[in-house]
Enzyme design. Structure first.
Site, short mmCIF file in Angstrom:
data_model
loop_
_atom_site.label_atom_id
_atom_site.label_comp_id
_atom_site.label_asym_id
_atom_site.label_seq_id
_atom_site.Cartn_x
_atom_site.Cartn_y
_atom_site.Cartn_z
N GLY A 9 8.61 3.95 3.37
CA GLY A 9 8.49 3.43 4.94
C GLY A 9 8.52 4.48 5.93
N GLY A 10 8.37 5.88 5.51
CA GLY A 10 8.38 6.89 6.34
C GLY A 10 7.17 7.31 6.89
N VAL A 11 6.95 8.53 7.45
CA VAL A 11 5.64 8.74 8.20
C VAL A 11 5.03 9.59 7.05
CG1 VAL A 11 6.79 10.79 9.01
CG2 VAL A 11 4.34 10.16 10.19
N ASP A 12 5.61 10.15 6.07
CA ASP A 12 4.84 10.82 5.16
C ASP A 12 4.22 10.12 4.21
OD1 ASP A 12 5.43 13.45 6.44
OD2 ASP A 12 7.15 13.84 5.16
N CYS A 102 15.77 12.85 -9.85
CA CYS A 102 15.18 11.52 -9.72
C CYS A 102 13.55 11.57 -10.29
CB CYS A 102 15.35 11.24 -8.54
SG CYS A 102 14.91 9.53 -7.87
N GLY A 126 3.99 11.36 -0.95
CA GLY A 126 3.71 12.00 0.46
C GLY A 126 4.44 13.36 0.36
N CYS A 198 19.36 10.81 -0.46
CA CYS A 198 19.40 9.53 0.21
C CYS A 198 20.65 8.81 -0.07
CB CYS A 198 18.24 8.67 -0.65
SG CYS A 198 18.48 8.50 -2.35
#
Length: 242
Positions: A9-12, A102, A126, A198
């Site tokens: 959901g982020g820009v990258d 992860c 990303g 996170c």
């Protein structure tokens, strides 16, 4: 040609999906649910009171670029394979990198499993990194922007995985990516960078471990090898060797 894109959901990750769709790929946006349901600030939070979960934000971005979006629940797997080893390592005085674990245990294996089951030949993230084919082998390379390079968390990718991965952000700087997202009208263009683990978004790993284990940090004394008290500490979990 289909490509599975891991999206938070982020820009990258949003720009990654957009760039690949512009190249002609059929993008399948994929979000892994790792943590219990919670709300985060929506992109352009300064301009909106709306809050979105990572999956909701990624789904909206996919809708913007005309891509399908899928969500996979990995919460139990994440707890078992990442959070619990992280806690164990910190309690043992080590300095773990849960993002590396992860990637190895969940993100990349599960992304390729998803890709195979949905007919996608390639996968993408990303991350700011690059790959290059050299003879019959694939090389993982640093991003062109040294300030954003993330190749160090991808060191355990296999040759088979590298051959199917694309990192379109590796040739850009972060300001360039924001410009691309802004020009495309993506909601994520002005979202804040995420630089912490996170499950410890405030950067306080000791507090996160306390929340996860229910155990309080116990203060004590720093003692030299000859028995002298050198000072007080706020709980040994706040420190690692070195």
């Amino acid at each position: 040609m289909k490509i599975a894109v891991a999206m938070s959901g982020g820009v990258d990750s949003g720009s990654c999906a957009y760039l690949l769709s512009r190249e002609g790929f059929t993008v399948l946006g994929l979000t892994f649910e790792m943590l219990p349901p919670c709300k985060i600030s929506a992109d352009r939070a300064e301009e909106s009171s709306v809050t979105l979960s990572p999956a909701e934000g990624a789904a909206r971005l996919c809708a913007q670029i005309g891509a399908e979006h899928f969500t996979v629940d990995e919460r139990e797997n994440f707890k078992k394979c990442v959070i619990q080893p992280f806690i164990g390592a910190y309690l043992a005085g080590e300095t773990p990198n849960p993002c590396v674990l992860c990637n190895k245990k969940i993100k990349f294996p599960e992304m390729f499993t998803f890709a195979d089951s949905h007919g996608a030949e390639f996968c993408a993230t990303g991350h700011y990194a690059r790959t290059e084919k050299c003879g019959d082998s694939f090389i993982l390379k640093k991003a062109l922007d040294p300030a954003k390079d993330q190749s160090y968390v991808l060191w355990n990718l296999t040759q088979k995985e590298l051959g199917r991965l694309k990192f379109p952000l590796g040739i850009y700087t972060k300001p360039q990516i924001r410009e691309i997202a802004d020009s495309a009208g993506l909601e994520c263009a002005h979202s804040k960078d995420s630089q912490d683990i996170c499950f410890a978004p405030d950067g306080d790993y000791a507090a996160a471990i306390g929340r996860l284990t229910g155990e309080k940090s116990v203060p004590g004394a720093f003692v030299s090898t000859d028995g002298r008290v050198l000072g007080e500490h706020k709980g040994i979990i706040h420190y690692t060797v070195g």
